[in-house]
Scaffold this motif. Structure first.
Motif, PDB file in Angstrom:
ATOM      1  N   GLY A 119     -27.485 -55.501  39.104  1.00 17.35           N
ATOM      2  CA  GLY A 119     -27.308 -56.281  37.841  1.00 17.35           C
ATOM      3  C   GLY A 119     -27.286 -55.583  36.602  1.00 17.35           C
ATOM      4  O   GLY A 119     -26.747 -55.640  35.649  1.00 17.35           O
ATOM      5  N   LYS A 120     -28.447 -54.564  36.523  1.00 23.08           N
ATOM      6  CA  LYS A 120     -28.828 -53.760  35.429  1.00 23.08           C
ATOM      7  C   LYS A 120     -27.413 -52.868  35.166  1.00 23.08           C
ATOM      8  O   LYS A 120     -26.957 -52.623  34.165  1.00 23.08           O
ATOM      9  N   VAL A 121     -27.058 -52.442  36.353  1.00 19.96           N
ATOM     10  CA  VAL A 121     -25.889 -51.179  36.324  1.00 19.96           C
ATOM     11  C   VAL A 121     -24.696 -51.986  35.676  1.00 19.96           C
ATOM     12  O   VAL A 121     -24.153 -51.339  34.938  1.00 19.96           O
ATOM     13  N   LEU A 122     -24.399 -53.322  36.282  1.00 20.56           N
ATOM     14  CA  LEU A 122     -23.323 -53.798  35.863  1.00 20.56           C
ATOM     15  C   LEU A 122     -23.191 -54.349  34.496  1.00 20.56           C
ATOM     16  O   LEU A 122     -22.365 -54.212  33.661  1.00 20.56           O
ATOM     17  N   ALA A 123     -24.498 -54.917  34.196  1.00 24.95           N
ATOM     18  CA  ALA A 123     -24.634 -55.151  32.543  1.00 24.95           C
ATOM     19  C   ALA A 123     -24.553 -54.020  31.572  1.00 24.95           C
ATOM     20  O   ALA A 123     -23.824 -54.116  30.643  1.00 24.95           O
ATOM     21  N   ASP A 124     -24.821 -52.849  32.013  1.00 25.20           N
ATOM     22  CA  ASP A 124     -24.865 -51.663  31.028  1.00 25.20           C
ATOM     23  C   ASP A 124     -23.209 -51.275  31.130  1.00 25.20           C
ATOM     24  O   ASP A 124     -22.677 -50.734  30.259  1.00 25.20           O
ATOM     25  N   LEU A 125     -22.327 -51.525  32.350  1.00 27.41           N
ATOM     26  CA  LEU A 125     -21.000 -50.923  32.400  1.00 27.41           C
ATOM     27  C   LEU A 125     -20.071 -52.033  31.802  1.00 27.41           C
ATOM     28  O   LEU A 125     -19.189 -51.526  31.054  1.00 27.41           O
ATOM     29  N   ALA A 126     -20.535 -53.269  31.752  1.00 19.80           N
ATOM     30  CA  ALA A 126     -19.446 -54.294  31.373  1.00 19.80           C
ATOM     31  C   ALA A 126     -19.719 -54.169  29.777  1.00 19.80           C
ATOM     32  O   ALA A 126     -20.492 -53.945  29.191  1.00 19.80           O
ATOM     33  N   PRO A 127     -18.237 -54.819  29.187  1.00 19.41           N
ATOM     34  CA  PRO A 127     -18.305 -55.112  27.783  1.00 19.41           C
ATOM     35  C   PRO A 127     -19.557 -55.690  27.471  1.00 19.41           C
ATOM     36  O   PRO A 127     -20.170 -56.664  28.121  1.00 19.41           O
ATOM     37  N   LYS A 128     -19.767 -55.630  25.925  1.00 22.32           N
ATOM     38  CA  LYS A 128     -21.179 -55.899  25.612  1.00 22.32           C
ATOM     39  C   LYS A 128     -21.833 -57.303  25.669  1.00 22.32           C
ATOM     40  O   LYS A 128     -23.115 -57.393  25.969  1.00 22.32           O
ATOM     41  N   GLN A 129     -20.738 -58.184  25.563  1.00 18.47           N
ATOM     42  CA  GLN A 129     -21.431 -59.724  25.432  1.00 18.47           C
ATOM     43  C   GLN A 129     -21.458 -60.200  27.190  1.00 18.47           C
ATOM     44  O   GLN A 129     -22.151 -61.195  27.067  1.00 18.47           O
ATOM     45  N   LEU A 130     -21.473 -59.305  28.181  1.00 17.65           N
ATOM     46  CA  LEU A 130     -21.600 -59.755  29.525  1.00 17.65           C
ATOM     47  C   LEU A 130     -22.765 -59.034  30.102  1.00 17.65           C
ATOM     48  O   LEU A 130     -22.888 -57.824  30.471  1.00 17.65           O
ATOM     49  N   ASN A 131     -23.842 -59.875  30.205  1.00 17.30           N
ATOM     50  CA  ASN A 131     -25.105 -59.349  30.629  1.00 17.30           C
ATOM     51  C   ASN A 131     -25.689 -60.025  31.731  1.00 17.30           C
ATOM     52  O   ASN A 131     -26.785 -59.797  32.009  1.00 17.30           O
ATOM     53  N   HIS A 132     -24.989 -61.011  32.395  1.00 15.32           N
ATOM     54  CA  HIS A 132     -25.578 -61.818  33.325  1.00 15.32           C
ATOM     55  C   HIS A 132     -24.716 -61.889  34.651  1.00 15.32           C
ATOM     56  O   HIS A 132     -23.428 -62.117  34.391  1.00 15.32           O
ATOM     57  N   VAL A 133     -25.016 -61.835  35.742  1.00 18.60           N
ATOM     58  CA  VAL A 133     -24.176 -61.612  36.855  1.00 18.60           C
ATOM     59  C   VAL A 133     -24.546 -62.536  38.055  1.00 18.60           C
ATOM     60  O   VAL A 133     -25.701 -62.964  38.434  1.00 18.60           O
ATOM     61  N   PHE A 134     -23.576 -63.248  38.754  1.00 19.90           N
ATOM     62  CA  PHE A 134     -23.640 -63.980  39.881  1.00 19.90           C
ATOM     63  C   PHE A 134     -22.865 -63.439  41.082  1.00 19.90           C
ATOM     64  O   PHE A 134     -21.801 -62.959  40.765  1.00 19.90           O
ATOM     65  N   TYR A 135     -23.636 -63.318  42.066  1.00 17.64           N
ATOM     66  CA  TYR A 135     -23.082 -62.581  43.224  1.00 17.64           C
ATOM     67  C   TYR A 135     -22.035 -63.384  44.114  1.00 17.64           C
ATOM     68  O   TYR A 135     -22.973 -64.764  44.673  1.00 17.64           O
ATOM     69  N   GLY A 136     -21.159 -63.027  44.716  1.00 15.66           N
ATOM     70  CA  GLY A 136     -20.318 -63.535  46.046  1.00 15.66           C
ATOM     71  C   GLY A 136     -20.063 -62.537  46.834  1.00 15.66           C
ATOM     72  O   GLY A 136     -20.392 -61.367  46.381  1.00 15.66           O
ATOM     73  N   LEU A 137     -19.096 -62.733  47.631  1.00 17.60           N
ATOM     74  CA  LEU A 137     -18.441 -61.899  48.725  1.00 17.60           C
ATOM     75  C   LEU A 137     -17.180 -61.506  48.389  1.00 17.60           C
ATOM     76  O   LEU A 137     -16.548 -60.698  49.072  1.00 17.60           O
ATOM     77  N   SER A 138     -16.388 -62.187  47.619  1.00 25.55           N
ATOM     78  CA  SER A 138     -14.958 -62.157  47.424  1.00 25.55           C
ATOM     79  C   SER A 138     -14.338 -62.650  46.130  1.00 25.55           C
ATOM     80  O   SER A 138     -15.178 -63.279  45.457  1.00 25.55           O
TER      81      SER A 138
END
Ligand SMILES: *Cc1c(COP(=O)(O)O)cnc(C)c1O
Length: 463
Positions: free
Chosen positions: A103-122
């Motif tokens: 989650g931290k890795v993705l929030a750092d990589l993604a455009p700045k307003q996107l800081n929360h992640v929900f996981y699925g498989l596809s």
């Protein structure tokens, strides 16, 4: 003897497969006559089938093997995590270390307003999740009529009931009586196919304003969101004119629609940027990630949610988010994603695609413009297309559309190359590890396949 046994097993796998396996995106009735191809191993950018053919994979599996095949580091990380903790759920206030870390890795990589992640498989389930979250968001805000999601004809967002409804593929809608209510489609920004005499930027504005027209027709109070792939992938690698995305952004702001960027293909370096949203300056409320997130080594999707949306669905009026998958945040899949992203970063693959192989592919593709079948080539980084047409000057296509693409695809296979065809458009999306030498090899094989295709087309009197 060993050879005989291996040939034997090829026939065995083919027959066994045909007896039981229902193939996706396949005419089940025609398949036994056509036969199946059995891929048995892969290394780097090459595939090997059960008949000992070696194929250059210019499609990265299915737009996903960004770091190439045979990465022992990734296999090791999956092994270690499975030994440590193969599975635990993330429902009911629980997490695992790789789930949290990613989650931290993705929030750092993604455009700045996107800081929360929900996981699925596809990608499909991530886009389903978005449909629910979009409705939930407007419900929590008390705007209960804002329901309709607008997307594009010929867009692709997955294959479940909701994600195929988001998609604008007619043939897919026919299977299962789609789209569901609440999903509508507008024109796509496909200048080569639909732009006629208009300059590309003028056409880009026209295509974007189809969104405004649709909103005015339905009423902004009834419109919830707009979804688009920054570059349409399965629809034929359609790179919109530069005027398109800024206008879409303006319209979404003006009429208060959430903006969803489906980066399942474009993400993780494919375009020479971590996300195509950076290149097109898209400021999305939701961003879908899958495919290149793990380079396909294990299934995983992530759905990035903006701060503004999370403030609502994570706010005091929202209640419980009664949504989730057994495998949401799967520890082995998340560990694999972290390692995959480490490789992309440490090997400088994004910069290499942006500065070296992307521009080189563009230059070499242009050389094909002298070929009688080639109407246009286009690419951004390592995603590209070659348009095969009947008349280069007028961009007139063959009839029926799609036959020439299939002929070309078969010649690619026979020449030792995997390229995909959509209509008569040949699609390219190789591993990001490609070198200039791989591009050269690709060009040689492609030219050969195009010449063989041309010979067939002439023989059939299609030209
Ligand atoms: C492949 C794809 C999806 C669906 O992903 P699956 O993992 O096949 O469900 C969604 N959106 C885009 C843009 C895709 O290319």
């Amino acid at each position: 003897m060993a050879q005989a046994v291996r040939r034997n097993s090829s026939a065995h796998w083919k027959a066994t497969d045909l007896s039981h396996h229902i193939h996706p995106f396949t005419d089940q009735h025609a398949l036994p006559g056509q036969g199946v191809r059995v891929i048995v191993r892969a290394e780097g950018t090459y595939l090997f089938d059960s008949d000992d053919n070696k194929l250059l994979d210019a499609f990265a599996g299915l737009w996903c093997v960004n770091v190439g095949y045979g990465r022992k580091e990734i296999a090791q990380v999956a092994y270690d995590q499975m030994v440590q903790l193969p599975y635990y759920n993330t429902f009911f206030k629980t997490t695992t270390p790789p789930t949290a870390e990613l989650g931290k890795v993705l929030a750092d990589l993604a455009p700045k307003q996107l800081n929360h992640v929900f996981y699925g498989l596809s990608g499909s389930d991530a886009n389903d999740t978005i449909c629910r979250m979009v409705r939930h968001y407007w419900n929590v805000l008390g705007k209960k009529t804002k329901k309709t999601i607008i997307s594009r004809q010929n867009g692709y967002h997955g294959s479940t009931m909701a994600s195929a409804s988001l998609g604008g593929m007619k043939a897919m809608h026919e299977v299962g009586d789609l789209p569901l209510p609440g999903f509508v489609h507008i024109m796509q920004p496909y200048w080569f196919g639909q732009g006629g005499d208009m300059p590309p930027d003028e056409f880009g504005l026209k295509a974007a304003r189809a969104l405004e027209e649709k909103i005015l027709e339905l009423g902004a109070d009834n419109c919830a969101a707009f979804i688009g792939e920054p570059i349409q992938g399965a629809g034929g690698v359609i790179i919109p004119p530069a005027s398109y995305w800024p206008e879409i952004q303006r319209i979404c702001k003006k009429y208060d629609l959430l903006l969803i960027a489906d980066e399942v293909i474009c993400g993780f370096g494919r375009t020479g940027h971590w996300f195509a949203s950076e290149y097109f300056k898209i400021e999305a409320d939701f961003m879908t990630m899958a495919k290149g997130l793990t380079s396909g080594y294990l299934p995983l999707s992530g759905l990035m949610v903006s701060d503004r949306v999370f403030a609502v669905i994570g706010g005091d009026k929202a209640g419980e988010l009664t949504h989730g998958y057994t495998y949401s945040g799967h520890p082995a899949c998340c560990a694999v994603a972290i390692e995959n992203i480490r490789i992309i970063r440490d090997e400088g693959l994004v910069e290499k695609v942006r500065d070296v192989t992307g521009p080189y592919l563009a230059k070499r593709l242009k050389e094909l413009h002298d070929h009688p079948l080639v109407g246009e080539t286009r690419n951004l980084g390592l995603i590209g297309a070659i348009e095969l047409v009947k008349d280069k000057a007028t961009r007139k296509t063959f009839e029926p559309l799609g036959d020439v693409g299939l002929i070309c695809r078969e010649h690619c296979f026979k020449s030792g190359l995997v390229m995909r065809a959509t209509r008569d458009t040949m699609l390219i999306s190789p591993p990001l590890t490609w070198t200039k030498a791989n591009v050269d090899e690709f060009m040689t094989l492609t030219r050969k396949a195009l010449d063989l295709t041309l010979a067939d087309v002439r023989k059939k009197g299609l030209l």
